[in-house]
Design a protein around this motif. Structure first.
Motif, PDB file in Angstrom:
ATOM      1  N   GLU A  48       0.836  -1.206   0.000  1.00  0.00           N
ATOM      2  CA  GLU A  48       0.000   0.000   0.000  1.00  0.00           C
ATOM      3  C   GLU A  48       0.864   1.246   0.000  1.00  0.00           C
ATOM      4  O   GLU A  48       0.534   2.229  -0.659  1.00  0.00           O
ATOM      5  N   ASP A  50       3.748   1.506  -1.389  1.00  0.00           N
ATOM      6  CA  ASP A  50       4.230   1.634  -2.764  1.00  0.00           C
ATOM      7  C   ASP A  50       3.190   2.343  -3.625  1.00  0.00           C
ATOM      8  O   ASP A  50       3.525   3.222  -4.419  1.00  0.00           O
ATOM      9  N   HIS A  51       1.928   1.978  -3.464  1.00  0.00           N
ATOM     10  CA  HIS A  51       0.859   2.604  -4.251  1.00  0.00           C
ATOM     11  C   HIS A  51       0.697   4.069  -3.868  1.00  0.00           C
ATOM     12  O   HIS A  51       0.462   4.920  -4.727  1.00  0.00           O
ATOM     13  N   GLU A  54       3.473   6.012  -5.479  1.00  0.00           N
ATOM     14  CA  GLU A  54       3.210   6.173  -6.911  1.00  0.00           C
ATOM     15  C   GLU A  54       2.131   7.231  -7.141  1.00  0.00           C
ATOM     16  O   GLU A  54       2.242   8.041  -8.067  1.00  0.00           O
ATOM     17  N   LEU A  55       1.096   7.225  -6.317  1.00  0.00           N
ATOM     18  CA  LEU A  55       0.026   8.212  -6.443  1.00  0.00           C
ATOM     19  C   LEU A  55       0.560   9.617  -6.202  1.00  0.00           C
ATOM     20  O   LEU A  55       0.251  10.554  -6.964  1.00  0.00           O
TER      21      LEU A  55
END
Length: 87
Positions: A48, A50-51, A54-55
């Motif tokens: 999460e 990592d996401h 990225e966001l």
């Protein structure tokens, strides 16, 4: 709860049985569940994060300022921190 069958080495089961009472568990199965749950939570948190990274990078590329990003993150982080401290 759901019943599952899992094959594990005998020495692992014996080690779980040996240390479960030392860690305050009623048996080796609750300890095994705890270990699986802990590992899962670590992986979920890592993925999460990592996401989220990225966001944030994508939002920056689209012109969202660091001030707006920080404010938004604080709105999300404070409730989570409060929940953890209440536990």
């Amino acid at each position: 709860m759901t019943t599952i069958t899992i094959r594990m080495p005998e020495d692992v089961i014996e080690d779980l049985k040996r240390i479960a009472p030392l860690l305050g568990f009623s048996g080796y199965q609750p300890l095994a569940r705890a270990y699986i749950g802990q590992g899962l939570r670590v992986d979920l948190e890592r993925l999460e994060e990592d996401h989220v990274s990225e966001l944030i990078a994508s939002l920056r590329r689209h012109g969202v300022s660091d001030d707006v990003l920080q404010a938004a993150l604080q709105e999300v982080i404070k409730p989570v921190a409060n929940e953890l401290s209440d536990s």
